[in-house]
Design an enzyme around this catalytic site. Structure first.
Site, PDB file in Angstrom:
ATOM      1  N   GLY A  13       0.822  -1.201   0.000  1.00  0.00           N
ATOM      2  CA  GLY A  13       0.000   0.000   0.000  1.00  0.00           C
ATOM      3  C   GLY A  13       0.856   1.251   0.000  1.00  0.00           C
ATOM      4  N   GLY A  19       1.414   4.886   3.522  1.00  0.00           N
ATOM      5  CA  GLY A  19       2.396   4.053   2.829  1.00  0.00           C
ATOM      6  C   GLY A  19       3.311   4.857   1.946  1.00  0.00           C
ATOM      7  N   TYR A 150     -14.257  -4.337  10.140  1.00  0.00           N
ATOM      8  CA  TYR A 150     -12.994  -3.604   9.974  1.00  0.00           C
ATOM      9  C   TYR A 150     -12.189  -3.599  11.260  1.00  0.00           C
ATOM     10  CZ  TYR A 150      -9.867   0.433   9.524  1.00  0.00           C
ATOM     11  OH  TYR A 150      -8.767   1.265   9.520  1.00  0.00           O
TER      12      TYR A 150
END
Length: 249
Positions: A13, A19, A150
């Protein structure tokens, strides 16, 4: 600026947000970085913008053959890995009554399964004394409506850090979790339909943070640098909160 001089890092990412900031900072600190993401055009842009000591590998953490190809590229370049940042994450906000198999799997396939195999596949190339960094979220520590799958998938990372620290201790490999608070990244804009909505989301987050603002990606990257470098040589199996006091005050 050479805290990662001659080190090799893999960042999943690595084309936007945290990232990307980590990739930029790691290269500036002397590392050679492999970034891994799904969109080839975004990879090409990042590689061109950083300009040196960086390679982009296209792939999806949900596909084991893509992870194999990532590490095959590292091996074919004659390198081993000193730092793994398992950073890529999926966010699917669905309240309990509306959770489906598809929305549940979307979170767990990337955040839990994808992270596990990102690290597992690195093991043959991982140097003794390496650092593994897992990117979690404050949603794993507090209750937020709509974040059932999540938050649960990200909570798994804290357990991974404990278990893998024990499994890899004979090699001196340090595994730690970094837990950012709300961070001002393009993901906010992608989740809403207008700039006005995005501004409202940012204001709502800022109001819940003692420091009165969201994090900048560069601030999370600085904490990742600490965990990646010898500055954290006696830090293992831990969780580093970078949340402006959100979960501590």
């Amino acid at each position: 600026m050479s805290r990662l001089q001659n080190k090799v890092a893999v960042i999943t990412g690595g084309t936007s947000g945290i990232g990307l900031a980590a990739a930029q900072r790691f290269v500036a600190e002397g590392a050679f970085v492999y970034i891994f993401a799904r969109r080839q055009d975004e990879l090409d842009k990042v590689v061109a913008s950083i300009g040196r000591n960086i390679v982009g590998v296209q792939g999806d953490v949900r596909k084991l053959e893509d992870l194999d190809r990532l590490y095959a590229k590292v091996a074919s370049d004659g390198r081993t890995v000193d730092v793994v940042v398992a950073n890529i994450g999926a966010v699917n906000s669905v309240k309990l009554a509306d959770v489906t198999i598809e929305s549940f799997n979307h979170n767990f396939d990337v955040n839990a399964r994808g992270v596990l195999f990102t690290v597992q596949k690195s093991l043959p190339l991982l140097s003794n004394g390496a650092s593994v960094i897992l990117t979690s979220t404050v949603a794993s520590l507090r209750g937020f409506p709509g974040r059932s799958a999540y938050a649960a998938s990200k909570t798994a990372l804290r357990s991974y850090a404990r278990t893998w620290t024990m499994e890899l201790k004979d090699r001196g490999i340090r595994v730690n979790t970094i837990t950012p608070g709300p961070c001002d990244t393009p993901l906010i804009d992608a989740e809403v339909s207008s700039p006005e909505e995005a501004a409202a989301v940012r204001a709502k987050h800022a109001a819940n943070i003692p420091l009165g603002r969201m994090a900048r990606p560069e601030e999370i990257a600085a904490a990742m640098l600490f965990l990646a470098s010898e500055d954290s040589s006696f830090v293992a199996g831990s969780e580093l909160l970078v949340d402006g006091g959100m979960c501590s005050v």
